[in-house]
Design an enzyme around this catalytic site. Sequence first.
Site, PDB file in Angstrom:
ATOM      1  N   ASP A 112       0.212  -7.619   1.529  1.00 25.86           N
ATOM      2  CA  ASP A 112       0.631  -6.222   1.645  1.00 25.86           C
ATOM      3  C   ASP A 112       2.157  -6.092   1.678  1.00 25.86           C
ATOM      4  O   ASP A 112       2.712  -5.311   2.442  1.00 25.86           O
ATOM      5  CB  ASP A 112       0.020  -5.561   2.881  1.00 25.86           C
ATOM      6  CG  ASP A 112       0.060  -4.033   2.791  1.00 25.86           C
ATOM      7  OD1 ASP A 112       0.256  -3.509   1.679  1.00 25.86           O
ATOM      8  OD2 ASP A 112      -0.073  -3.372   3.838  1.00 25.86           O
TER       9      ASP A 112
ATOM     10  N   SER B 131       4.575   2.576   8.002  1.00 25.84           N
ATOM     11  CA  SER B 131       4.262   1.415   7.160  1.00 25.84           C
ATOM     12  C   SER B 131       5.475   0.984   6.348  1.00 25.84           C
ATOM     13  O   SER B 131       6.104   1.800   5.671  1.00 25.84           O
ATOM     14  CB  SER B 131       3.112   1.748   6.207  1.00 25.84           C
ATOM     15  OG  SER B 131       1.915   1.919   6.904  1.00 25.84           O
TER      16      SER B 131
ATOM     17  N   HIS C 216       0.818  -1.221   0.000  1.00 22.52           N
ATOM     18  CA  HIS C 216       0.000   0.000   0.000  1.00 22.52           C
ATOM     19  C   HIS C 216       0.851   1.270   0.000  1.00 22.52           C
ATOM     20  O   HIS C 216       0.354   2.347  -0.327  1.00 22.52           O
ATOM     21  CB  HIS C 216      -0.996  -0.007   1.171  1.00 22.52           C
ATOM     22  CG  HIS C 216      -0.408   0.305   2.511  1.00 22.52           C
ATOM     23  ND1 HIS C 216      -0.107  -0.665   3.439  1.00 22.52           N
ATOM     24  CD2 HIS C 216      -0.076   1.478   3.102  1.00 22.52           C
ATOM     25  CE1 HIS C 216       0.365  -0.109   4.542  1.00 22.52           C
ATOM     26  NE2 HIS C 216       0.399   1.195   4.357  1.00 22.52           N
TER      27      HIS C 216
END
Length: 259
Positions: free
Chosen positions: A100, A176, A70
């Site tokens: 992911d 992230s 992402h």
Amino acid sequence: EIAEKTVPTVVSVIPTRVDTFQIPGNPFRFGDPFGNGRGNSQPERKQFREQGLGSGVIVSSEGFVITNFHVVQGARSIRVMLADARNFDAKLVGADSLADIAVIKLQGDVGTLPVAFLGNSDSLHPGDLVVAVGNPFSFTSSVTMGIISALNRQIMGSDMYQDFIQTDAAINPGNSGGALVNIQGEVVGINTMIITPSGAFAGIGFAIPINVARRDAADLIQFGKVVRGWIGVSIQDVDENTANVLGLKDRSGALISDV
């Protein structure tokens, strides 16, 4: 010592996305309500460039970096900044939206790179001390500390691979793709998401186990995609209602719901 060992191996991942949108034409010239034939009724196309910020972990001296799918999804270009302020363009090697995970590769002469040591996420236990390293809110090379809150977490409503490490080490937007490390400085997870009512840290963060990320990365580097087995059945947890309907005394295991 953990920070000294880990911070150099965690990078800033800066993707640039380009959105194209269309503006309806105006038959009247601005400031002239009568137009006088000088308007433009044709729609106009504009491009909007947007930069994001995430983190990544250097896993190879050749310049391979693990990050989240992402973080780089839809990126027209990717730039990577190291902790020592070196900058590189990066190319997307491959991505797996289900887990992911994405792998990018630094371009050009990368010189000598600090490489993270990948640990064994199967050896984790709730209560283990962990440190999260990343770039929350653009504060690069930030280090936060917590514990493993739980293992094998599943998140309702998510289509992702469901085997998360839960931690209370502070994780915020920008973390992230960064590293979750144990007290030996070994990467045991890739930080990926939080659950919060406010959008900021609320004590519940999730990381992808490094054993999952490592297998994904190996496939992405070798094949450009993740290769998985498929057994041809759908399974679900056995909840209390299902157990009562089927007359089960034991709720352990899984129910085959479709073949």
